[in-house]
Design an enzyme around this catalytic site. Structure first.
Site, PDB file in Angstrom:
ATOM      1  CB  THR A 129     -10.725-133.448   9.631  1.00 29.19           C
ATOM      2  OG1 THR A 129     -10.183-132.433  10.486  1.00 29.19           O
ATOM      3  CG2 THR A 129     -11.076-132.822   8.285  1.00 29.19           C
TER       4      THR A 129
ATOM      5  CB  SER B 275     -29.036-121.052  21.250  1.00 30.06           C
ATOM      6  OG  SER B 275     -27.638-120.969  21.212  1.00 30.06           O
TER       7      SER B 275
ATOM      8  CG  MET C 118     -20.710-130.155  24.454  1.00 30.38           C
ATOM      9  SD  MET C 118     -19.763-128.948  23.478  1.00 30.38           S
ATOM     10  CE  MET C 118     -18.571-128.429  24.716  1.00 30.38           C
TER      11      MET C 118
ATOM     12  CG  HIS D  91     -14.306-124.293  18.503  1.00 33.85           C
ATOM     13  ND1 HIS D  91     -14.509-125.138  19.570  1.00 33.85           N
ATOM     14  CD2 HIS D  91     -13.278-123.481  18.833  1.00 33.85           C
ATOM     15  CE1 HIS D  91     -13.621-124.836  20.521  1.00 33.85           C
ATOM     16  NE2 HIS D  91     -12.860-123.843  20.094  1.00 33.85           N
TER      17      HIS D  91
END
Ligand code: GAR
Length: 210
Positions: free
Chosen positions: A141, A13, A90, A109
Site C-alpha cells: 500500500t 536471491s 529498494m 521485508h
C-alpha cells in the site's frame, strides 16, 4: 498459472527462490519477467540465465520519478501480470503506481512488521534487544512496509549476532516464506479486501468452532 513479474534492485536471491518454486509442475504461478531499477543488479543476469525476460529502468535515464514509473508501467502492461512481487526492490513506488496494482502487488521485508520498517532493519532489531527476528510478506500500500500481512516467519536472534549474521539467517527463511505466500495468493487463498488481508478458512476445525 498466474503470471508473475518480480521487481529487484540487487542480488535477487528471493527472485530466484520464487522462480525455482514456479518450476514445479503443480505450482500455480510462473515468473514471466524480472524488472530492475539497476542495470547492474546481479539478479538480472541470473534471471536471464534461467530464460526469464529481463528489463532495466535506470532512474537517471528519466527526468522525473513520474516518467520513470510511467516507463515501467508501460512495459508492465505488455506483460499483463496477475501478481507483482517486490523482492529487494529498494525504491519507494508512488501512490498512483501502487493504486494501479492494488491487491495484486506484494513485498517481502526482512523484519517482523509492523516492527522495524524501512532501512537498517536488522541493526535496529539487535539494538532493541530483540530475541526473535523474521520476515514479512505483505500487500503493498502507499505507506512504506505498511500493507496488510500475508505471511510471516520468525528466527532467533543469537548472542553475538551482527546485522550481517542476522540478515543471513532471516534470508534463509525468506526463501521459504515468499514462495509459500505467492502460492497462497495465486490460489486465491488470501486476498486484500478493504485494506485487510482476508484468508480462506483453514481446513482443520478448531475445538471452539460452532
Ligand atoms: C531481502 O532481505 C529483502 O527482504 C530485502 O532486501 C533483501 C534482498 O535480497 N528487502 C528490503 O529490505 C525491502 N525494504 P535479494 O535481492 O537477495 O532477494
Amino acid at each position: 498459472r498466474k503470471r508473475v513479474v518480480v521487481f529487484i534492485s540487487g542480488g535477487g536471491s528471493n527472485m530466484l527462490a520464487l522462480a525455482a518454486a514456479c518450476e514445479a509442475q503443480d505450482f500455480p504461478a510462473e515468473v514471466v519477467a524480472v524488472i530492475s531499477d539497476k542495470a547492474s543488479a546481479g539478479g538480472l543476469a541470473k534471471a536471464a540465465e534461467r530464460g526469464i525476460a529481463t528489463f532495466a529502468f535506470e532512474r537517471r535515464d528519466y527526468a522525473s520519478k513520474a516518467e520513470h514509473e510511467a516507463a515501467i508501467l508501460a512495459t508492465l502492461e505488455t506483460l499483463s501480470p496477475d501478481i507483482v512481487c517486490l523482492a529487494g526492490y529498494m525504491r519507494l513506488l508512488s501512490g498512483e503506481f501502487i493504486q494501479r496494482l492494488e491487491g495484486r502487488i506484494i513485498n517481502i521485508h526482512p523484519s517482523l512488521l509492523p516492527l522495524f520498517p524501512g532501512l537498517h532493519t536488522h541493526q535496529r532489531a539487535i539494538d532493541a534487544g530483540m530475541r526473535i527476528a523474521g520476515c514479512t510478506v505483505h500487500f503493498v500500500t502507499e505507506g512504506m512496509d505498511e500493507g496488510p500481512i500475508l505471511a510471516q516467519a520468525a528466527v532467533p536472534v543469537v548472542t553475538g549476532d551482527t546485522a550481517d549474521s542476522l540478515a543471513a539467517r532471516v534470508l534463509t527463511v525468506e526463501h521459504k516464506l515468499y514462495p509459500l505466500a505467492l502460492k497462497l495468493m495465486a490460489e486465491g487463498k488470501v486476498r486484500m479486501e478493504d485494506g485487510h488481508a482476508v484468508r480462506e478458512q483453514q481446513g482443520t476445525a478448531h475445538p471452539d468452532d460452532k
